[in-house]
Design a protein around this motif. Structure first.
Motif, PDB file in Angstrom:
ATOM      1  N   SER A  95      39.478  47.836  29.774  1.00  0.00           N
ATOM      2  CA  SER A  95      40.505  47.600  30.788  1.00  0.00           C
ATOM      3  C   SER A  95      40.180  48.303  32.093  1.00  0.00           C
ATOM      4  N   GLN A  96      39.750  49.551  31.999  1.00  0.00           N
ATOM      5  CA  GLN A  96      39.428  50.303  33.211  1.00  0.00           C
ATOM      6  C   GLN A  96      38.227  49.697  33.930  1.00  0.00           C
ATOM      7  N   GLU A  98      37.492  46.550  34.058  1.00  0.00           N
ATOM      8  CA  GLU A  98      37.975  45.383  34.793  1.00  0.00           C
ATOM      9  C   GLU A  98      38.613  45.802  36.112  1.00  0.00           C
ATOM     10  N   GLU A  99      39.382  46.862  36.074  1.00  0.00           N
ATOM     11  CA  GLU A  99      40.029  47.343  37.294  1.00  0.00           C
ATOM     12  C   GLU A  99      38.993  47.788  38.320  1.00  0.00           C
ATOM     13  N   HIS A 141      38.978  38.042  36.658  1.00  0.00           N
ATOM     14  CA  HIS A 141      39.092  39.392  36.102  1.00  0.00           C
ATOM     15  C   HIS A 141      40.483  39.977  36.305  1.00  0.00           C
ATOM     16  N   GLU A 142      41.173  39.550  37.345  1.00  0.00           N
ATOM     17  CA  GLU A 142      42.568  39.959  37.505  1.00  0.00           C
ATOM     18  C   GLU A 142      43.409  39.401  36.358  1.00  0.00           C
ATOM     19  N   LEU A 145      42.724  41.579  33.251  1.00  0.00           N
ATOM     20  CA  LEU A 145      43.363  42.886  33.417  1.00  0.00           C
ATOM     21  C   LEU A 145      44.876  42.774  33.200  1.00  0.00           C
ATOM     22  N   GLN A 149      47.018  44.688  30.232  1.00  0.00           N
ATOM     23  CA  GLN A 149      48.108  45.597  30.582  1.00  0.00           C
ATOM     24  C   GLN A 149      49.417  45.153  29.947  1.00  0.00           C
TER      25      GLN A 149
END
Length: 488
Positions: A95-96, A98-99, A141-142, A145, A149
């Protein structure tokens, strides 16, 4: 960051402000924010210039690495087993990552593409060629993510991710066009760096804090790097997932999906690279044209070598033919003029020459005949009736020499194996590793550019050929033809 200490940052900021004023209602404007980088600092690519001597050194702080156990409630961690904590760390890393990727891609557009377009440093057509479909990757990718989340519990833990990945990963097929464009994009970017306005802009960006010492190509290569990392990330999650966990089956399915996508994109990228170089071959006479070149679908390896007279040559090893060229500029493009007749791999004779075995040619041989100049040679020769060739070629070090030897031997084994089977050589297959280049059954096109970020088109592209070559030489080459592996 203090803007007055970095005058160039201010000029970029002003260019961006002008663009934002024109698109004040754009949703992207609300998402823009300060961005930093986690990557290692890179050395400057250009020598110092007068305007940069008085500039303060760039801030080299990197984005802090975050751990799940340090980000969320420690009390929760005490309630989990060691294996489950490692699983949560692996999911959080996905996850991180992707951010971080989203922020990096937005910065590439905001700090490089938009200012260069606004300041007319490059044309819109040139920027479209260099940046490719980078914009279209950000929403993909948004989306991932957001999904990750949404399933994260208030305490920070995540129970299931496998079904999300199975549903999302197929959209990565859109990476096909972006990765296939990278060879042409890199060539155009290197060519544009000869323009002092482009060079100065990129250098000032490199010296500004927002770049973290990464140049433009590093940013453009981030999507490819992320793509080939997904199998590793998913395997790490699976490794810490209990066998009876509902995610187990979904994660295995997700790994199969991403491996298939990466392998397919890698093949298409290799074919695109091969077409690019074939289109830039210049034949001095029609007799130099060879159907083996025309029918090639992959470049096994290529790079700069020298002959025993010190002449720089750019050598291409296609699937069934070795082509020796000289790099030249033609119509403001880097092209490759054939130096000799192409040599069929089937008839090529390869010799590993011992250091000191080759005498340097030329009238000044005595003045420069030292140990360094007579090392790392190998010889390729060919004889067919009245036609014969022999070339003593020098690599820049023993490692690259060994890679050339491995690649040529492997190509000969493939041709021999195909000949025994009574058919043409099969389509080249490629392996993926997290840091390699592309050669058949050794490294990949997708990863080849990792090692030529700061080099020109004439750079040695075999600098990271996998040591798998040596291991494979000891196996049956015909069996290797039947396997497609993904080595991460």
């Amino acid at each position: 960051m203090v803007a007055k200490d970095y005058p160039f940052y201010l000029s970029v900021k002003r260019a961006n402000c002008a663009l934002e004023a024109q698109t004040a209602t754009s949703p992207a404007k609300e998402a823009e924010r300060s961005i930093s980088f986690r990557s290692e600092s890179r050395p400057d690519l250009f020598s110092a210039r007068p305007w940069s001597r008085n500039m303060p050194p760039a801030n080299t702080k990197r984005r802090d690495s975050k751990l799940w156990s340090e980000t969320f409630d420690v009390c929760v961690n005490h309630m989990l087993t060691s294996k489950e904590i490692k699983r949560q760390e692996a999911i959080f890393e996905l996850s991180q990552g992707e951010e971080d990727l989203i922020e990096d891609l937005k910065l590439a557009k905001k700090a490089y593409h938009d200012p260069m377009l606004k300041l007319s440093i490059m044309t819109e057509q040139e920027l479209n060629q260099i940046f490719g479909t980078l914009d279209s990757l950000i929403p993909l990718h948004e989306d991932l993510l957001r999904r990750l989340q949404e399933v994260r519990k208030p305490d920070g833990s995540t129970e299931h991710v496998g079904h999300i990945l199975v549903g999302w990963l197929p959209c990565l097929n859109s990476y096909d066009s972006y990765c296939s464009n990278q060879v042409a994009a890199k060539a155009l970017l290197d060519h544009k760096k000869q323009d002092h306005r482009v060079q100065d802009f990129l250098q000032r960006c490199l010296e500004s804090p927002f770049s973290r010492k990464l140049d433009l190509w590093n940013f453009l290569d981030i999507p490819r790097s992320r793509l080939v990392k997904y199998p590793l990330l998913l395997r790490e999650i699976l490794r810490h997932t209990p066998n009876d966990h509902p995610d187990q089956q979904h994660l295995e399915e997700a790994i199969n999906i991403i491996q298939g996508i990466v392998a397919e994109i890698n093949i298409k990228t290799g074919e695109s690279e091969c077409r690019y170089y074939k289109e830039r071959l210049i034949y001095l006479e029609e007799g130099q044209r060879d159907s083996l070149i025309d029918n090639s679908r992959a470049v096994c390896c290529h790079g700069e070598l020298k002959n025993n007279r010190g002449v720089k040559l750019h050598v291409f090893l296609f699937e069934e033919v070795l082509v020796i060229t000289r790099a030249i500029t033609h119509n403001e493009q880097l092209c490759y003029q054939l130096y000799r007749q192409p040599i069929p791999v089937r008839d090529l004779v390869l010799e590993d020459l011992q250091d000191g075995e080759v005498r340097l040619g030329g009238s000044i041989r005595g003045a420069f005949s030292n140990n360094e100049r007579i090392k790392n040679f190998f010889r390729v020769s060919f004889k067919n009736g009245s036609q014969s060739q022999s070339h003593s070629l020098q690599a820049n070090d023993s490692f690259n020499k060994q890679q050339w030897l491995n690649c040529i031997r492997q190509a000969k084994e493939k041709v021999t194996c195909a000949g025994k089977a009574g058919g043409p050589t099969s389509e080249a297959h490629f392996l993926l590793s997290p840091n390699g280049s592309r050669v058949p059954q050794a490294e990949t096109t997708l990863e080849q550019m990792d090692h030529s970020d700061c080099e020109s088109d004439c750079s040695m592209d075999t600098s990271e050929i996998s040591i798998d070559c040596e291991r494979m030489e000891q196996t049956n080459p015909c069996e290797n033809e039947k396997q497609i592996e993904t080595n991460v």
